[in-house]
Scaffold this motif. Structure first.
Motif, PDB file in Angstrom:
ATOM      1  N   GLU A 492       0.828  -1.206   0.000  1.00 41.75           N
ATOM      2  CA  GLU A 492       0.000   0.000   0.000  1.00 41.75           C
ATOM      3  C   GLU A 492       0.864   1.260   0.000  1.00 41.75           C
ATOM      4  O   GLU A 492       0.521   2.268  -0.621  1.00 41.75           O
ATOM      5  N   LYS A 493       1.987   1.236   0.719  1.00 41.72           N
ATOM      6  CA  LYS A 493       2.874   2.402   0.803  1.00 41.72           C
ATOM      7  C   LYS A 493       3.748   2.550  -0.451  1.00 41.72           C
ATOM      8  O   LYS A 493       4.211   3.642  -0.771  1.00 41.72           O
ATOM      9  N   ASP A 494       3.946   1.407  -1.171  1.00 47.77           N
ATOM     10  CA  ASP A 494       4.856   1.404  -2.333  1.00 47.77           C
ATOM     11  C   ASP A 494       4.088   1.893  -3.571  1.00 47.77           C
ATOM     12  O   ASP A 494       3.840   1.135  -4.526  1.00 47.77           O
ATOM     13  N   THR A 495       3.715   3.139  -3.566  1.00 52.17           N
ATOM     14  CA  THR A 495       2.881   3.696  -4.643  1.00 52.17           C
ATOM     15  C   THR A 495       3.610   3.756  -5.971  1.00 52.17           C
ATOM     16  O   THR A 495       2.991   3.653  -7.028  1.00 52.17           O
ATOM     17  N   ASN A 496       4.926   3.910  -5.939  1.00 54.42           N
ATOM     18  CA  ASN A 496       5.686   3.958  -7.204  1.00 54.42           C
ATOM     19  C   ASN A 496       6.222   2.589  -7.597  1.00 54.42           C
ATOM     20  O   ASN A 496       6.983   2.456  -8.562  1.00 54.42           O
ATOM     21  N   ARG A 497       5.843   1.547  -6.799  1.00 54.72           N
ATOM     22  CA  ARG A 497       6.163   0.144  -7.071  1.00 54.72           C
ATOM     23  C   ARG A 497       7.677  -0.085  -7.192  1.00 54.72           C
ATOM     24  O   ARG A 497       8.134  -0.999  -7.875  1.00 54.72           O
ATOM     25  N   ALA A 498       8.444   0.696  -6.440  1.00 56.69           N
ATOM     26  CA  ALA A 498       9.898   0.545  -6.492  1.00 56.69           C
ATOM     27  C   ALA A 498      10.344  -0.750  -5.837  1.00 56.69           C
ATOM     28  O   ALA A 498      11.386  -1.319  -6.193  1.00 56.69           O
ATOM     29  N   SER A 499       9.581  -1.215  -4.865  1.00 57.31           N
ATOM     30  CA  SER A 499       9.967  -2.453  -4.158  1.00 57.31           C
ATOM     31  C   SER A 499       8.987  -3.587  -4.462  1.00 57.31           C
ATOM     32  O   SER A 499       8.900  -4.564  -3.700  1.00 57.31           O
ATOM     33  N   TYR A 500       8.238  -3.475  -5.570  1.00 57.13           N
ATOM     34  CA  TYR A 500       7.179  -4.451  -5.877  1.00 57.13           C
ATOM     35  C   TYR A 500       7.724  -5.870  -5.979  1.00 57.13           C
ATOM     36  O   TYR A 500       7.206  -6.796  -5.379  1.00 57.13           O
ATOM     37  N   ALA A 501       8.786  -6.023  -6.719  1.00 56.86           N
ATOM     38  CA  ALA A 501       9.325  -7.366  -6.948  1.00 56.86           C
ATOM     39  C   ALA A 501       9.764  -8.016  -5.633  1.00 56.86           C
ATOM     40  O   ALA A 501       9.469  -9.193  -5.374  1.00 56.86           O
ATOM     41  N   GLU A 502      10.451  -7.261  -4.814  1.00 58.86           N
ATOM     42  CA  GLU A 502      10.937  -7.805  -3.531  1.00 58.86           C
ATOM     43  C   GLU A 502       9.781  -8.176  -2.619  1.00 58.86           C
ATOM     44  O   GLU A 502       9.796  -9.235  -1.978  1.00 58.86           O
ATOM     45  N   ILE A 503       8.761  -7.321  -2.579  1.00 59.72           N
ATOM     46  CA  ILE A 503       7.599  -7.577  -1.724  1.00 59.72           C
ATOM     47  C   ILE A 503       6.848  -8.823  -2.181  1.00 59.72           C
ATOM     48  O   ILE A 503       6.490  -9.692  -1.381  1.00 59.72           O
ATOM     49  N   GLU A 504       6.621  -8.942  -3.547  1.00 58.90           N
ATOM     50  CA  GLU A 504       5.867 -10.079  -4.082  1.00 58.90           C
ATOM     51  C   GLU A 504       6.631 -11.379  -3.892  1.00 58.90           C
ATOM     52  O   GLU A 504       6.042 -12.425  -3.596  1.00 58.90           O
ATOM     53  N   GLN A 505       7.891 -11.322  -4.079  1.00 60.37           N
ATOM     54  CA  GLN A 505       8.705 -12.533  -3.894  1.00 60.37           C
ATOM     55  C   GLN A 505       8.607 -13.045  -2.462  1.00 60.37           C
ATOM     56  O   GLN A 505       8.423 -14.246  -2.231  1.00 60.37           O
ATOM     57  N   LEU A 506       8.714 -12.132  -1.506  1.00 57.57           N
ATOM     58  CA  LEU A 506       8.635 -12.547  -0.098  1.00 57.57           C
ATOM     59  C   LEU A 506       7.230 -12.994   0.260  1.00 57.57           C
ATOM     60  O   LEU A 506       7.055 -13.949   1.033  1.00 57.57           O
ATOM     61  N   ARG A 507       6.220 -12.350  -0.354  1.00 58.21           N
ATOM     62  CA  ARG A 507       4.847 -12.769  -0.072  1.00 58.21           C
ATOM     63  C   ARG A 507       4.594 -14.183  -0.571  1.00 58.21           C
ATOM     64  O   ARG A 507       3.963 -14.998   0.124  1.00 58.21           O
ATOM     65  N   SER A 508       5.077 -14.480  -1.758  1.00 54.98           N
ATOM     66  CA  SER A 508       4.897 -15.823  -2.318  1.00 54.98           C
ATOM     67  C   SER A 508       5.535 -16.876  -1.423  1.00 54.98           C
ATOM     68  O   SER A 508       4.959 -17.945  -1.162  1.00 54.98           O
ATOM     69  N   LYS A 509       6.723 -16.565  -0.949  1.00 53.73           N
ATOM     70  CA  LYS A 509       7.405 -17.491  -0.053  1.00 53.73           C
ATOM     71  C   LYS A 509       6.612 -17.685   1.227  1.00 53.73           C
ATOM     72  O   LYS A 509       6.488 -18.800   1.743  1.00 53.73           O
ATOM     73  N   ALA A 510       6.053 -16.603   1.755  1.00 53.98           N
ATOM     74  CA  ALA A 510       5.298 -16.677   3.002  1.00 53.98           C
ATOM     75  C   ALA A 510       4.004 -17.455   2.817  1.00 53.98           C
ATOM     76  O   ALA A 510       3.624 -18.271   3.675  1.00 53.98           O
ATOM     77  N   LEU A 511       3.338 -17.220   1.664  1.00 54.22           N
ATOM     78  CA  LEU A 511       2.093 -17.956   1.394  1.00 54.22           C
ATOM     79  C   LEU A 511       2.375 -19.443   1.225  1.00 54.22           C
ATOM     80  O   LEU A 511       1.659 -20.304   1.749  1.00 54.22           O
ATOM     81  N   ALA A 512       3.415 -19.745   0.493  1.00 49.13           N
ATOM     82  CA  ALA A 512       3.760 -21.156   0.261  1.00 49.13           C
ATOM     83  C   ALA A 512       4.125 -21.832   1.575  1.00 49.13           C
ATOM     84  O   ALA A 512       3.694 -22.958   1.862  1.00 49.13           O
ATOM     85  N   ALA A 513       4.903 -21.138   2.365  1.00 48.74           N
ATOM     86  CA  ALA A 513       5.326 -21.721   3.634  1.00 48.74           C
ATOM     87  C   ALA A 513       4.147 -21.897   4.576  1.00 48.74           C
ATOM     88  O   ALA A 513       4.113 -22.834   5.386  1.00 48.74           O
ATOM     89  N   ARG A 514       3.183 -21.012   4.418  1.00 43.33           N
ATOM     90  CA  ARG A 514       2.016 -21.074   5.333  1.00 43.33           C
ATOM     91  C   ARG A 514       1.196 -22.324   5.088  1.00 43.33           C
ATOM     92  O   ARG A 514       0.686 -22.928   6.025  1.00 43.33           O
ATOM     93  N   PHE A 515       1.070 -22.726   3.824  1.00 38.01           N
ATOM     94  CA  PHE A 515       0.157 -23.818   3.508  1.00 38.01           C
ATOM     95  C   PHE A 515       0.855 -25.067   3.005  1.00 38.01           C
ATOM     96  O   PHE A 515       0.199 -26.009   2.563  1.00 38.01           O
ATOM     97  N   GLN A 516       2.173 -25.078   3.046  1.00 31.80           N
ATOM     98  CA  GLN A 516       2.872 -26.258   2.555  1.00 31.80           C
ATOM     99  C   GLN A 516       2.602 -27.433   3.472  1.00 31.80           C
ATOM    100  O   GLN A 516       2.386 -27.294   4.666  1.00 31.80           O
ATOM    101  N   ALA A 517       2.586 -28.628   2.830  1.00 34.11           N
ATOM    102  CA  ALA A 517       2.304 -29.842   3.592  1.00 34.11           C
ATOM    103  C   ALA A 517       3.440 -30.130   4.552  1.00 34.11           C
ATOM    104  O   ALA A 517       4.613 -29.910   4.246  1.00 34.11           O
TER     105      ALA A 517
END
Length: 584
Positions: A492-517
């Motif tokens: 929400e704070k990254d309005t110019n999407r300067a850190s978009y890639a880093e944020i999405e990468q970490l989110r994907s890892k967190a989501l995967a880790a959350r629901f991994q078997a």
């Protein structure tokens, strides 16, 4: 008197009571030397000490000095009478006792001393057949004599005796015959005492009157504990036999009087203080202290000086109260109050170190909640001022560069120290906290790293790097829910999407880790576990999401339109990560 003079006076009285007269004289001499103004009590006490060791010349000199200082004090004349009596000057002693009785008619020492002198004079008169010159001619003045005798219950019965009246008339014509008459009629002594205006207790009129005073006569002074030794001269012997041993004046009456006056001045001072007339209050408290030494008056004086704003004088007065209080062995609570007020004065002056020192000293004397609360407040104030005094942007930037150098060199502990110094030098700069969090994460101190990131975000809510570092630490702590929430806030704070890639990468890892078997978990067990996730269940029960999911079954491409809404997108991504929605 000064405190030191008072101490020597007390020592002198103690030496006198112990009959150590030389030491008493030395102590009273010291007190006289130290007294800022001539004090009649001290000369009186030293006169008594000289008389007790039979040094009547010095006793007389001190008695005369005493009278010169305070001519309205009866005790000075009794001291003079005692010295004159000791020298054998009975007539002079007689006159001095009369002076004392003019000032204080009820003075018991003067009465008993005069009686002793009169007896000695009678004894001498009986020996040489003369009448002592005590103003006898004036005493038998016809215009007053009969009225005095008739008006006194002791002598009025004598006038009923015509033979006795005839004796009195003969004495009017020939006063020199009084010695003979006194020797033959004891009633004559009573007459003389009444005519002299001295209402002394006489022996029973029917009892014989001794012609001389034995050296073994009882002492007339009620406080005396010893007799003068017999001396060869007959006059001195008579005087010594009945001369009282003097007692130093305890000054109790004067002290009580001064204490009363001092309390009155204090009461006036309190009234002026409440009316905020501080100059008048200060005057009254000073007067109270001058009249009577009580540390309470000094504490009140200091309070008035404090309220007036004269803080330096307040401190000096409190220091004097402490010093005087120690000498007087004042209540420790009173001493504590003086220390506490010094602490308050220093706090107002801005000298917080001194303030803390004196508050602690006050608590050492007497622990009170009020002073303890003041101490805690000034300690907090000092800590804040110390922090403010340490702030230096230039030094902060230098510490940040040092920290970065240590970080690149993988020297994490020194990096933490350097960033900590930066924080002290620039406590409002969010970068110091964020950088220290990065170093703490390398040291696996994840909770501390999260705290630093929270402070950095509070200092600068748009500081994306702090969000990412917090999420990284939360991921390492396996708190995937909070990690994802932090990344969402970063997006929400990254309005110019300067850190978009880093944020999405970490989110994907967190989501995967959350629901991994989990290891050894079957697919059915995994789905059962996921279905119990509170957030997943909440999304599935949301009517809006149910509608969207229903549309997606008919037309999977419809999800692309819904994904444009960040909140819907987040929920769909969570369902995808959990396996509820499958993209293939």
């Amino acid at each position: 008197m000064s405190t030191e003079a008072d101490q020597y006076k007390a020592k002198g009285n103690a030496f006198f009571s112990a009959k150590q007269y030389d030491q008493a004289i030395d102590a009273f001499t010291k007190a006289i030397e130290l007294s800022p103004t001539p004090n009649h009590i001290l000369y009186s006490n030293r006169s008594g000490s000289y008389a007790s060791k039979r040094d009547f010349d010095n006793a007389l000199k001190d008695a005369e000095d005493c009278i010169k200082i305070n001519p309205s004090w009866a005790k000075g004349y009794t001291r003079k009478a005692t010295a004159l009596h000791g020298q054998g000057d009975l007539v002079g002693a007689h006159d001095a006792y009369e002076e004392a009785l003019k000032i204080d008619p009820a003075n018991s020492q003067a009465k008993s001393g005069l009686e002793a002198v009169q007896k000695s004079l009678q004894a001498e008169a009986a020996e040489d057949g003369t009448t002592p010159d005590l103003g006898i001619n004036q005493m038998f003045d016809d215009s007053t004599m009969w009225a005095k005798l008739a008006g006194n219950p002791k002598t009025s019965p004598f006038l009923a005796d015509s033979a006795f009246v005839a004796k009195l008339k003969r004495l009017q014509k020939n006063p020199q015959a009084m010695a003979t008459e006194m020797g033959s009629d004891p009633r004559m002594m009573t007459v003389i005492s009444v005519l002299l205006g001295i209402d002394i207790m006489m022996p029973n009129a029917d009892a014989p009157t001794p012609s001389s005073t034995s050296k073994d006569s009882p002492m007339t002074d009620a406080f005396a504990e010893e007799r003068f030794e017999e001396v060869p001269d007959s006059k001195s012997a008579s005087a010594a036999a009945s001369n009282p041993v003097p007692e130093p004046e305890p000054e109790e009456d004067e002290q009580v009087k001064n204490k009363k006056l001092a309390d009155e001045a204090k009461a006036i001072g309190n009234k002026e203080y409440k009316s905020r007339h501080f100059d008048e209050a200060i005057t009254q408290y000073n007067r109270a202290w001058d009249l009577h030494k009580d540390v309470t008056y000094l504490n009140n004086l200091a309070a008035a000086e404090f309220e007036k704003g004269d803080l330096e004088s307040c401190i000096q007065t409190c220091e004097k109260a402490i010093e005087e209080g120690r000498e007087m062995r004042a209540d420790y609570k009173v001493i504590a109050k003086s220390f506490g007020r010094i602490g308050t004065a220093y706090q107002k002056l801005g000298n917080l170190d001194k303030s803390i020192e004196y508050y602690n000293r006050a608590l050492t004397e007497h622990r009170t909640p009020d002073v303890l609360s003041k101490l805690r407040a000034v300690e907090k104030e000092k800590k804040q001022k110390d922090v403010e005094a340490y702030i230096d942007p230039e030094q902060a930037e230098q510490a940040r560069e040092e920290g970065n150098a240590f970080f690149k060199a993988a020297d994490w502990p020194n990096a933490v120290k350097a960033y900590t110094e930066m924080i002290k030098r620039a406590p409002e700069d969010a970068r110091g906290y964020s950088n220290r969090a990065a170093a703490l994460t390398k040291l696996l101190s994840f909770p501390e790293a999260v705290k630093d990131c929270d402070i950095a975000i509070a200092k600068d809510s748009n500081f994306i790097r702090a969000y990412v570092r917090k999420a990284t630490a939360l991921f390492a702590m396996r708190d995937y829910v909070k990690c994802i929430e932090t990344l969402d806030a970063a997006s929400e704070k990254d309005t110019n999407r300067a850190s978009y890639a880093e944020i999405e990468q970490l989110r994907s890892k967190a989501l995967a880790a959350r629901f991994q078997a989990m290891d050894g978990e079957t697919e059915e067990e995994t789905m059962e576990r996921i279905s119990k996730d509170p957030e997943v269940v909440s999304i599935l029960q949301d009517p809006v999401m149910q509608s969207i999911l229903g549309q997606a079954k008919e037309n999977p491409a419809a999800l692309n339109d819904h994904m444009k809404n960040p909140e819907i997108r987040r929920k769909i991504e969570l369902l995808i990560a959990s396996g509820i929605i499958r993209t293939r």
